[in-house]
Design a protein around this motif. Sequence first.
Motif, PDB file in Angstrom:
ATOM      1  N   HIS A  61      11.456  -5.550  52.112  1.00 44.78           N
ATOM      2  CA  HIS A  61      12.253  -6.881  52.334  1.00 44.78           C
ATOM      3  C   HIS A  61      11.191  -7.901  52.674  1.00 44.78           C
ATOM      4  O   HIS A  61      10.358  -8.246  53.359  1.00 44.78           O
ATOM      5  N   ARG A  62      10.314  -8.301  52.027  1.00 48.27           N
ATOM      6  CA  ARG A  62       8.922  -9.178  51.895  1.00 48.27           C
ATOM      7  C   ARG A  62       8.967 -10.249  51.991  1.00 48.27           C
ATOM      8  O   ARG A  62      10.084 -11.013  51.593  1.00 48.27           O
ATOM      9  N   VAL A  63       8.372 -11.122  52.903  1.00 45.82           N
ATOM     10  CA  VAL A  63       8.661 -12.691  52.965  1.00 45.82           C
ATOM     11  C   VAL A  63       7.597 -12.601  51.645  1.00 45.82           C
ATOM     12  O   VAL A  63       6.383 -12.613  51.229  1.00 45.82           O
ATOM     13  N   GLU A  64       8.413 -14.153  50.635  1.00 45.98           N
ATOM     14  CA  GLU A  64       7.592 -14.392  49.213  1.00 45.98           C
ATOM     15  C   GLU A  64       6.893 -15.419  50.165  1.00 45.98           C
ATOM     16  O   GLU A  64       6.760 -16.802  50.184  1.00 45.98           O
ATOM     17  N   GLY A  65       5.563 -15.195  50.170  1.00 44.06           N
ATOM     18  CA  GLY A  65       4.652 -15.790  51.319  1.00 44.06           C
ATOM     19  C   GLY A  65       3.780 -16.901  50.125  1.00 44.06           C
ATOM     20  O   GLY A  65       3.273 -17.639  51.022  1.00 44.06           O
ATOM     21  N   GLU A  66       4.267 -16.518  48.777  1.00 42.90           N
ATOM     22  CA  GLU A  66       3.565 -17.884  48.298  1.00 42.90           C
ATOM     23  C   GLU A  66       4.457 -19.341  47.779  1.00 42.90           C
ATOM     24  O   GLU A  66       3.670 -19.909  47.667  1.00 42.90           O
ATOM     25  N   TRP A  67       5.391 -18.689  48.104  1.00 39.75           N
ATOM     26  CA  TRP A  67       6.329 -20.152  47.671  1.00 39.75           C
ATOM     27  C   TRP A  67       6.025 -20.991  49.243  1.00 39.75           C
ATOM     28  O   TRP A  67       5.704 -20.924  49.834  1.00 39.75           O
ATOM     29  N   THR A  68       6.646 -22.121  48.943  1.00 41.78           N
ATOM     30  CA  THR A  68       6.791 -23.545  50.255  1.00 41.78           C
ATOM     31  C   THR A  68       7.128 -22.850  51.181  1.00 41.78           C
ATOM     32  O   THR A  68       7.849 -21.113  51.853  1.00 41.78           O
ATOM     33  N   PRO A  69       6.730 -23.002  52.541  1.00 41.08           N
ATOM     34  CA  PRO A  69       7.081 -22.292  53.642  1.00 41.08           C
ATOM     35  C   PRO A  69       8.795 -22.259  53.786  1.00 41.08           C
ATOM     36  O   PRO A  69       8.858 -21.431  54.359  1.00 41.08           O
ATOM     37  N   VAL A  70       9.482 -23.631  53.810  1.00 39.37           N
ATOM     38  CA  VAL A  70      10.617 -23.492  54.263  1.00 39.37           C
ATOM     39  C   VAL A  70      11.252 -23.597  52.600  1.00 39.37           C
ATOM     40  O   VAL A  70      12.718 -22.522  53.435  1.00 39.37           O
ATOM     41  N   ALA A  71      10.760 -22.944  52.102  1.00 39.48           N
ATOM     42  CA  ALA A  71      11.487 -22.023  50.569  1.00 39.48           C
ATOM     43  C   ALA A  71      11.874 -20.606  50.857  1.00 39.48           C
ATOM     44  O   ALA A  71      12.445 -19.740  51.446  1.00 39.48           O
ATOM     45  N   ALA A  72      10.420 -19.995  51.890  1.00 39.43           N
ATOM     46  CA  ALA A  72      10.338 -18.363  52.489  1.00 39.43           C
ATOM     47  C   ALA A  72      11.116 -18.368  53.221  1.00 39.43           C
ATOM     48  O   ALA A  72      11.466 -17.551  53.683  1.00 39.43           O
ATOM     49  N   ALA A  73      11.092 -19.313  54.044  1.00 36.49           N
ATOM     50  CA  ALA A  73      11.682 -19.183  55.121  1.00 36.49           C
ATOM     51  C   ALA A  73      13.418 -19.183  55.403  1.00 36.49           C
ATOM     52  O   ALA A  73      13.744 -18.044  55.256  1.00 36.49           O
ATOM     53  N   ASP A  74      14.158 -19.965  54.200  1.00 35.72           N
ATOM     54  CA  ASP A  74      15.608 -20.172  54.202  1.00 35.72           C
ATOM     55  C   ASP A  74      16.071 -19.117  52.967  1.00 35.72           C
ATOM     56  O   ASP A  74      16.692 -18.263  53.236  1.00 35.72           O
ATOM     57  N   PHE A  75      14.480 -18.030  52.430  1.00 38.33           N
ATOM     58  CA  PHE A  75      15.287 -17.221  51.680  1.00 38.33           C
ATOM     59  C   PHE A  75      15.701 -15.882  51.981  1.00 38.33           C
ATOM     60  O   PHE A  75      16.408 -14.864  51.591  1.00 38.33           O
ATOM     61  N   TYR A  76      14.281 -15.505  53.261  1.00 45.03           N
ATOM     62  CA  TYR A  76      13.942 -14.359  54.284  1.00 45.03           C
ATOM     63  C   TYR A  76      15.387 -14.669  54.740  1.00 45.03           C
ATOM     64  O   TYR A  76      15.990 -13.563  55.223  1.00 45.03           O
ATOM     65  N   GLU A  77      15.756 -15.477  55.624  1.00 48.74           N
ATOM     66  CA  GLU A  77      17.337 -15.847  56.323  1.00 48.74           C
ATOM     67  C   GLU A  77      18.147 -15.451  55.814  1.00 48.74           C
ATOM     68  O   GLU A  77      19.018 -14.430  55.726  1.00 48.74           O
ATOM     69  N   ILE A  78      18.747 -15.425  54.177  1.00 44.58           N
ATOM     70  CA  ILE A  78      19.872 -15.248  53.379  1.00 44.58           C
ATOM     71  C   ILE A  78      19.175 -13.606  53.281  1.00 44.58           C
ATOM     72  O   ILE A  78      20.387 -13.142  53.182  1.00 44.58           O
ATOM     73  N   GLU A  79      18.419 -13.348  53.081  1.00 45.08           N
ATOM     74  CA  GLU A  79      18.026 -12.025  52.725  1.00 45.08           C
ATOM     75  C   GLU A  79      18.253 -10.852  53.819  1.00 45.08           C
ATOM     76  O   GLU A  79      19.052 -10.231  53.870  1.00 45.08           O
ATOM     77  N   LEU A  80      18.246 -11.569  54.968  1.00 46.84           N
ATOM     78  CA  LEU A  80      18.226 -10.857  56.465  1.00 46.84           C
ATOM     79  C   LEU A  80      19.562 -10.678  56.847  1.00 46.84           C
ATOM     80  O   LEU A  80      20.860 -10.056  57.617  1.00 46.84           O
ATOM     81  N   ARG A  81      20.156 -11.179  56.321  1.00 48.03           N
ATOM     82  CA  ARG A  81      21.771 -11.944  56.852  1.00 48.03           C
ATOM     83  C   ARG A  81      22.666 -11.084  56.230  1.00 48.03           C
ATOM     84  O   ARG A  81      23.619 -10.353  56.895  1.00 48.03           O
ATOM     85  N   ASP A  82      22.157 -10.980  54.525  1.00 48.69           N
ATOM     86  CA  ASP A  82      23.187  -9.976  53.760  1.00 48.69           C
ATOM     87  C   ASP A  82      22.833  -8.767  54.158  1.00 48.69           C
ATOM     88  O   ASP A  82      23.278  -7.637  54.551  1.00 48.69           O
ATOM     89  N   LEU A  83      21.643  -8.600  54.325  1.00 51.49           N
ATOM     90  CA  LEU A  83      21.658  -7.033  54.630  1.00 51.49           C
ATOM     91  C   LEU A  83      22.031  -6.268  55.976  1.00 51.49           C
ATOM     92  O   LEU A  83      22.417  -5.646  56.460  1.00 51.49           O
TER      93      LEU A  83
END
Length: 234
Positions: free
Chosen positions: A102-124
């Motif tokens: 479960h990598r961080v999408e570092g190529e995205w904008t920082p806020v978008a990457a953080a928001d997506f990772y938050e959702i992914e980790l809460r789902d996992l």
Amino acid sequence: MKSSFFDPETLADAAADRFVEVATSCLVARRRLVVALAGGQTTIPVYQRLASPDRAKRIDWRRVHVLFTDERCVPPHHLLSNYRTICEALLDAVPVPSRSVHRVEGEWTPVAAADFYEIELRDLLGHRGMIDLAVLGVGADGHIASLFPRHQALTEAKRWVLAVHTPAQPPWRVTMTLPLLNRARNVLFVVTGREKAEAYRGLSRGEDLPASRIRPIDAPPIWYVDASADPDAS
């Protein structure tokens, strides 16, 4: 708990062995293992030793989920990417399913990457947010992941992941926060190098550094420290 080592090579071997022990125990107890891995020069040797055939075969990597404690906001194949360096050190050598990295999408904008990772980790992880093992280094200023001294992110109480602007290069990062890191069942600190000695002395004296704020619920952190970072180590 602190274990002291004469040199970083011996420390890396011992830390890799501890990783295998924790992994084996968690896989027996819960039939899966969720690990959060930090990048950096001190942790990479541990991962390289985990990739050795004699250790790698002792873990059922098909049941392992790999998280990243933080990531620089760069593409995944950038030289500064934690994802890239951890893949080269460990993940390319073991059979972790790609869907379980479960990598961080570092190529995205920082806020978008953080928001997506938050959702992914809460789902996992579900509402409890329990990571089985977090492997952390400590910066020369006492920072962990991308949580730096006196940064506002240290006061976050609800979010598990934040976009942060840091004094390091590159400045924009995505990082796990203390509410998530302190839910880890096991925390292994790896501290090597003379440049870490001042920070480690500060931690030993009880100074308020980011690393000192790691207080897991289940068990105290385990510290693996070499003699150059701690003159009392042997």
